[in-house]
Design a protein around this motif. Structure first.
Motif, PDB file in Angstrom:
ATOM      1  N   ARG A 160     -19.387  33.704 -26.444  1.00  0.00           N
ATOM      2  CA  ARG A 160     -19.536  33.831 -25.152  1.00  0.00           C
ATOM      3  C   ARG A 160     -17.520  34.142 -25.329  1.00  0.00           C
ATOM      4  O   ARG A 160     -18.205  35.253 -23.428  1.00  0.00           O
ATOM      5  CB  ARG A 160     -19.085  31.812 -25.198  1.00  0.00           C
ATOM      6  CG  ARG A 160     -20.157  31.498 -24.985  1.00  0.00           C
ATOM      7  CD  ARG A 160     -19.379  29.541 -25.057  1.00  0.00           C
ATOM      8  NE  ARG A 160     -18.450  29.621 -24.394  1.00  0.00           N
ATOM      9  CZ  ARG A 160     -17.839  28.424 -24.281  1.00  0.00           C
ATOM     10  NH1 ARG A 160     -18.086  27.760 -25.144  1.00  0.00           N
ATOM     11  NH2 ARG A 160     -17.067  28.330 -23.902  1.00  0.00           N
ATOM     12  N   PHE A 161     -17.093  34.684 -25.396  1.00  0.00           N
ATOM     13  CA  PHE A 161     -15.688  35.304 -25.174  1.00  0.00           C
ATOM     14  C   PHE A 161     -16.179  36.560 -24.825  1.00  0.00           C
ATOM     15  O   PHE A 161     -15.046  37.197 -24.869  1.00  0.00           O
ATOM     16  CB  PHE A 161     -15.186  35.214 -25.887  1.00  0.00           C
ATOM     17  CG  PHE A 161     -14.770  33.813 -25.406  1.00  0.00           C
ATOM     18  CD1 PHE A 161     -14.766  33.046 -24.127  1.00  0.00           C
ATOM     19  CD2 PHE A 161     -14.116  32.298 -26.324  1.00  0.00           C
ATOM     20  CE1 PHE A 161     -14.031  31.359 -24.169  1.00  0.00           C
ATOM     21  CE2 PHE A 161     -13.871  30.964 -26.302  1.00  0.00           C
ATOM     22  CZ  PHE A 161     -13.690  30.510 -24.692  1.00  0.00           C
ATOM     23  N   LEU A 162     -16.140  36.905 -26.832  1.00  0.00           N
ATOM     24  CA  LEU A 162     -16.565  38.755 -26.595  1.00  0.00           C
ATOM     25  C   LEU A 162     -16.883  39.541 -25.301  1.00  0.00           C
ATOM     26  O   LEU A 162     -16.226  40.508 -25.265  1.00  0.00           O
ATOM     27  CB  LEU A 162     -16.969  38.771 -28.263  1.00  0.00           C
ATOM     28  CG  LEU A 162     -16.489  38.563 -29.349  1.00  0.00           C
ATOM     29  CD1 LEU A 162     -16.990  38.803 -30.279  1.00  0.00           C
ATOM     30  CD2 LEU A 162     -15.194  38.911 -29.415  1.00  0.00           C
ATOM     31  N   PRO A 163     -18.012  39.139 -25.161  1.00  0.00           N
ATOM     32  CA  PRO A 163     -18.533  40.731 -23.922  1.00  0.00           C
ATOM     33  C   PRO A 163     -17.813  40.068 -23.140  1.00  0.00           C
ATOM     34  O   PRO A 163     -17.893  41.863 -22.564  1.00  0.00           O
ATOM     35  CB  PRO A 163     -19.939  39.754 -23.047  1.00  0.00           C
ATOM     36  CG  PRO A 163     -20.332  38.651 -24.571  1.00  0.00           C
ATOM     37  CD  PRO A 163     -19.044  37.795 -25.348  1.00  0.00           C
ATOM     38  N   LEU A 174     -18.157  29.681 -29.578  1.00  0.00           N
ATOM     39  CA  LEU A 174     -17.292  30.325 -29.193  1.00  0.00           C
ATOM     40  C   LEU A 174     -17.232  31.515 -28.810  1.00  0.00           C
ATOM     41  O   LEU A 174     -17.262  31.841 -28.078  1.00  0.00           O
ATOM     42  CB  LEU A 174     -16.008  29.478 -29.631  1.00  0.00           C
ATOM     43  CG  LEU A 174     -16.579  28.190 -29.874  1.00  0.00           C
ATOM     44  CD1 LEU A 174     -14.667  27.561 -30.261  1.00  0.00           C
ATOM     45  CD2 LEU A 174     -16.168  26.749 -28.446  1.00  0.00           C
ATOM     46  N   LEU A 175     -17.474  32.475 -29.961  1.00  0.00           N
ATOM     47  CA  LEU A 175     -16.826  33.528 -29.653  1.00  0.00           C
ATOM     48  C   LEU A 175     -18.459  34.561 -29.210  1.00  0.00           C
ATOM     49  O   LEU A 175     -17.078  35.140 -28.055  1.00  0.00           O
ATOM     50  CB  LEU A 175     -16.213  34.362 -31.533  1.00  0.00           C
ATOM     51  CG  LEU A 175     -15.222  33.184 -31.742  1.00  0.00           C
ATOM     52  CD1 LEU A 175     -15.403  34.649 -33.184  1.00  0.00           C
ATOM     53  CD2 LEU A 175     -13.218  33.828 -30.768  1.00  0.00           C
ATOM     54  N   LEU A 206      -7.968  35.464 -25.904  1.00  0.00           N
ATOM     55  CA  LEU A 206      -8.737  34.320 -26.497  1.00  0.00           C
ATOM     56  C   LEU A 206      -7.425  33.295 -26.518  1.00  0.00           C
ATOM     57  O   LEU A 206      -7.843  31.907 -25.933  1.00  0.00           O
ATOM     58  CB  LEU A 206      -8.546  34.936 -29.320  1.00  0.00           C
ATOM     59  CG  LEU A 206      -9.682  35.181 -28.835  1.00  0.00           C
ATOM     60  CD1 LEU A 206     -10.067  35.302 -30.164  1.00  0.00           C
ATOM     61  CD2 LEU A 206     -11.478  35.060 -27.875  1.00  0.00           C
ATOM     62  N   ILE A 207      -6.221  33.233 -26.212  1.00  0.00           N
ATOM     63  CA  ILE A 207      -5.578  32.047 -26.221  1.00  0.00           C
ATOM     64  C   ILE A 207      -5.891  31.765 -25.225  1.00  0.00           C
ATOM     65  O   ILE A 207      -5.491  30.730 -24.307  1.00  0.00           O
ATOM     66  CB  ILE A 207      -4.074  33.018 -26.938  1.00  0.00           C
ATOM     67  CG1 ILE A 207      -4.129  32.927 -28.293  1.00  0.00           C
ATOM     68  CG2 ILE A 207      -2.917  31.721 -25.909  1.00  0.00           C
ATOM     69  CD1 ILE A 207      -2.472  33.417 -28.690  1.00  0.00           C
ATOM     70  N   ALA A 239     -14.249  34.546 -38.808  1.00  0.00           N
ATOM     71  CA  ALA A 239     -14.403  32.158 -38.004  1.00  0.00           C
ATOM     72  C   ALA A 239     -15.260  31.678 -38.965  1.00  0.00           C
ATOM     73  O   ALA A 239     -16.429  31.992 -39.104  1.00  0.00           O
ATOM     74  CB  ALA A 239     -15.429  32.763 -36.882  1.00  0.00           C
ATOM     75  N   SER A 240     -14.912  30.936 -38.736  1.00  0.00           N
ATOM     76  CA  SER A 240     -15.886  29.276 -39.262  1.00  0.00           C
ATOM     77  C   SER A 240     -17.112  29.255 -38.270  1.00  0.00           C
ATOM     78  O   SER A 240     -17.543  30.042 -37.524  1.00  0.00           O
ATOM     79  CB  SER A 240     -15.537  28.141 -39.088  1.00  0.00           C
ATOM     80  OG  SER A 240     -15.011  27.814 -38.180  1.00  0.00           O
TER      81      SER A 240
END
Length: 302
Positions: free
Chosen positions: A108-111, A105-106, A293-294, A97-98
């Protein structure tokens, strides 16, 4: 022609020498040399030539590289389609990822995703958008997140989340007296701290200026830094105006350690994208993460 010969051929092309390829594949060098000789005989062409200590692809080898890659990828698709493929969501997902998605961003979502799928391991690598695109195109990444799209019809992409590029500065001094919006002329007159070439943030910023007739050469850039955190720190220390993602500045703006400004009449909105290789067979874990993620992006933007 055997599939193992194609695997050996691709590994030599990756490693650059028969010796290193043999080590990677856990076979002897005579074995790999014999198999390549048989493959070249069948094809009627030399695939490699010596260049110093390395084995470089000949023009015929470069042509064959595309077909060998496609054949092995097609084999992988066939195995997936006809075999009793395990549907258990487990294993490693390699994500590139950039900087803004990787840092802000990621994480926050991954956990939550990993709580749902405890047998999945996420390997998250961070780079600029250009290299992330190249990693996905080269099959080194299962999934990528970028702020700018590259070239290549082999890459599929879907919108992820939107962001805005803003200008930040120390809250003291003259910047503390500015309003929440500044003009382009004001921006051009100030010292700027920006991201490196190849950064999606910098690309969006310079493209927006160019659309208004201001080439990058008109900017008074005093420093190019390799990370958003470095840009924020430099701006807070008074080096100049920092050009960064609004998502990346949320914490500092809320705490008052930085002030943020929109630039009047510049379209500094940008879109992040999830990207995958169209020919790559996504594992159940990768497909699950992609769909997750979507879904999360849709929830945030509604």
């Amino acid at each position: 022609m055997e599939l193992k010969q194609l695997e050996m051929f691709l590994e030599i092309a990756r490693q650059g020498t028969f010796t290193e390829a043999a080590k990677t594949l856990y076979i002897s060098q005579p074995t790999i040399s014999m198999q390549m000789a048989a493959l070249e005989k069948e094809l009627g062409a030399k695939l490699f030539e010596r260049q110093g200590r390395r084995n470089a692809l000949t023009p015929a080898g470069k042509m064959f590289l595309r077909y060998a890659t496609d054949i092995l990828m097609l084999r992988a698709k066939a195995v997936k389609a006809v075999s009793a493929y395990s549907r258990e969501i487990a294993g490693t997902v390699n994500v590139w990822a950039s900087s803004v998605p990787a840092d802000y961003l990621l994480p926050r979502f991954l956990p939550d995703f990993l709580r749902q799928h405890p047998r999945v391991f996420i390997n998250l690598a961070r780079s600029d958008s250009q290299e992330v695109w190249e990693k996905v195109a080269g099959y080194a990444a299962d999934l990528g997140v970028v702020g700018t799209l590259g070239d290549g019809a082999e890459i599929g992409y879907v919108p992820f989340l939107a962001d805005h590029i803003i200008v930040v500065a120390a809250p003291e001094g003259k910047y503390g007296r500015w309003g929440p919006e500044i003009g382009v002329e004001t921006l051009l007159a100030e010292p700027l701290v920006v991201r490196e070439v190849g950064s999606g943030t910098q690309h969006t910023f310079e493209q927006a200026l160019a659309e208004k007739g201001f080439p990058a050469a008109t900017l008074h850039v005093v420093a190019r830094l390799q990370s958003t955190e470095a840009v924020k720190a430099a701006a807070a220390a008074g080096l100049g105006l920092g050009v960064i993602s609004e998502l990346a500045a949320r914490r500092e703006l809320a705490a008052g350690t930085l002030r943020g400004f929109r630039v009047k009449d510049l379209n500094l909105r940008r879109q992040f994208y999830l990207i995958t290789h169209k020919q790559k067979v996504l594992s159940p874990a990768t497909e699950a993460l992609r769909c997750y993620l979507i879904e999360k992006a849709g929830e945030e933007e509604t």
